[in-house]
Design an enzyme around this catalytic site. Structure first.
Site, mmCIF file in Angstrom:
data_model
loop_
_atom_site.group_PDB
_atom_site.id
_atom_site.type_symbol
_atom_site.label_atom_id
_atom_site.label_comp_id
_atom_site.label_asym_id
_atom_site.label_seq_id
_atom_site.Cartn_x
_atom_site.Cartn_y
_atom_site.Cartn_z
ATOM 1 N N LYS A 54 0.840 -1.208 0.000
ATOM 2 C CA LYS A 54 0.000 0.000 0.000
ATOM 3 C C LYS A 54 0.871 1.253 0.000
ATOM 4 O O LYS A 54 0.605 2.209 -0.721
ATOM 5 C CB LYS A 54 -0.941 -0.007 1.210
ATOM 6 N N GLN A 98 -4.529 -1.426 9.731
ATOM 7 C CA GLN A 98 -4.495 -2.751 9.101
ATOM 8 C C GLN A 98 -5.139 -3.780 10.031
ATOM 9 O O GLN A 98 -4.784 -3.887 11.207
ATOM 10 C CB GLN A 98 -3.058 -3.142 8.748
ATOM 11 N N ASP A 121 -10.966 3.369 4.572
ATOM 12 C CA ASP A 121 -11.326 1.953 4.510
ATOM 13 C C ASP A 121 -12.840 1.756 4.580
ATOM 14 O O ASP A 121 -13.338 0.664 4.303
ATOM 15 C CB ASP A 121 -10.673 1.189 5.673
HETATM 16 N N1 GUN Z 1 -7.308 -6.578 6.221
HETATM 17 C C1 GUN Z 1 -7.773 -7.283 5.166
HETATM 18 N N2 GUN Z 1 -8.270 -6.456 4.234
HETATM 19 C C2 GUN Z 1 -8.126 -5.208 4.702
HETATM 20 C C3 GUN Z 1 -8.425 -3.921 4.178
HETATM 21 O O1 GUN Z 1 -8.985 -3.757 3.096
HETATM 22 N N3 GUN Z 1 -8.092 -2.885 4.969
HETATM 23 C C4 GUN Z 1 -7.513 -3.030 6.174
HETATM 24 N N4 GUN Z 1 -7.252 -1.952 6.880
HETATM 25 N N5 GUN Z 1 -7.217 -4.205 6.697
HETATM 26 C C5 GUN Z 1 -7.520 -5.280 5.944
#
Ligand code: GUN
Length: 287
Positions: A54, A98, A121
């Site tokens: 990311k 995350q 998110d």
């Molecule tokens: N863990 C699995 N998928 C995601 C996501 O799209 N965003 C975040 N923050 N954590 C995740």
């Protein structure tokens, strides 16, 4: 005729180039670049990999990013303190915590602490509510990416039967909300669904987000269906390991009309949508 494969990597790359150009324009007009603040707790290797990907994608698009990587035994207060800093920092337009967080932390309280207008998110209950009530602000990245891939095929959703397998807050539920908003008739299936193969066979559009390697069999798929495989499962293969989806790819390929590969399908789209949400947030903040 075998299924047409949906090239998520190519679609994502095109979107990322578009975002990069938009960020350049924004900066050329004298505005601050979009900024993403990341919180990673613990040392789960998969989470570490996702966060690195990311941040790399942010850099490539000209988006500023900061990361707080905390040890696995960090306190709730420590995590909340960092979110509070990001909430107040005008350079940060998007906050990403995350998931999953270590068990001793209260994830619900952490997600509630993120300012809803920086919640790229789309996990804050306010943004979840807004999605279901029809006025979305931020939509979770993987579901947005799934929708983009469906749109890339040109297959219309209106009046179609869409079956989502998996009821998670990150993928299953928001994907169903998006499909319904596009006038599909939705069914959400899960581990206690009585006749999962039968439900799947009714689907014109099938989204598999269960997290079980190759669970969806070829004969669970309606001929010609559009199949989106969200699974990323690592399986052992002799000395090595490889990634497979939630769908039996080889079998599905003989039956489906369209199919996403793993890797190279939904995965790359999640990151592209995170960049888009971060850019959108910066634009809103700088209006
Ligand atoms: N863990 C699995 N998928 C995601 C996501 O799209 N965003 C975040 N923050 N954590 C995740």
């Amino acid at each position: 005729m075998p299924a047409k494969l949906i090239d998520g990597k190519a679609v994502a790359q095109q979107i990322r180039e578009g975002i990069k150009a938009e960020v350049e324009q924004l900066v050329a007009s004298g505005k601050e670049p979009p900024g993403l603040g990341v919180v990673l707790v613990g040392d789960d290797p998969a989470s570490r990999t996702y966060v690195s990907m990311k941040e790399k994608a942010c850099r490539a698009a000209g988006i500023y990013s900061e990361e707080h990587a905390l040890p696995a035994d960090s306190s709730q207060e420590k995590v909340l303190g960092i979110i509070e800093e990001y909430n107040r920092n005008p350079k940060i337009h998007g906050i990403l915590v995350q998931l999953p967080l270590p068990d001793h932390l209260d994830s619900e309280q952490v997600l509630l602490a993120v300012r809803p207008d920086k919640d790229v998110d789309g996990f804050h209950p306010e943004n979840v509510g807004r999605l279901w009530e029809g006025h979305p602000r931020f939509v979770p990245c993987t579901p947005l990416g799934i929708l983009e891939l469906i749109h890339s095929t040109g297959v219309p959703l209106k009046g179609k039967r869409a079956v989502v397998v998996g009821r998670s807050n990150i993928v299953g539920k928001p994907t169903a909300a998006l499909l319904m908003a596009e006038h599909a008739t939705i069914t959400i299936c899960h581990s206690r669904t009585a006749d999962l193969p039968g439900e799947c066979r009714s689907a014109d559009v099938l989204v598999a987000a269960i997290g079980r390697a190759r669970m969806i069999q070829g004969d669970w798929i309606k001929p010609g269906a559009l199949v989106i495989d969200v699974g990323i499962n690592r399986i052992a293969e002799g000395e090595k390991s490889r990634l497979v989806g939630d769908v039996d790819f080889e079998a599905a390929r003989e039956v489906a009309g369209y199919l996403t590969p793993v890797p190279g399908g939904v995965g790359p789209m999640t990151i592209a949508m995170l960049l888009r949400n971060t850019l959108t947030s910066a634009r809103r903040a700088q209006r």
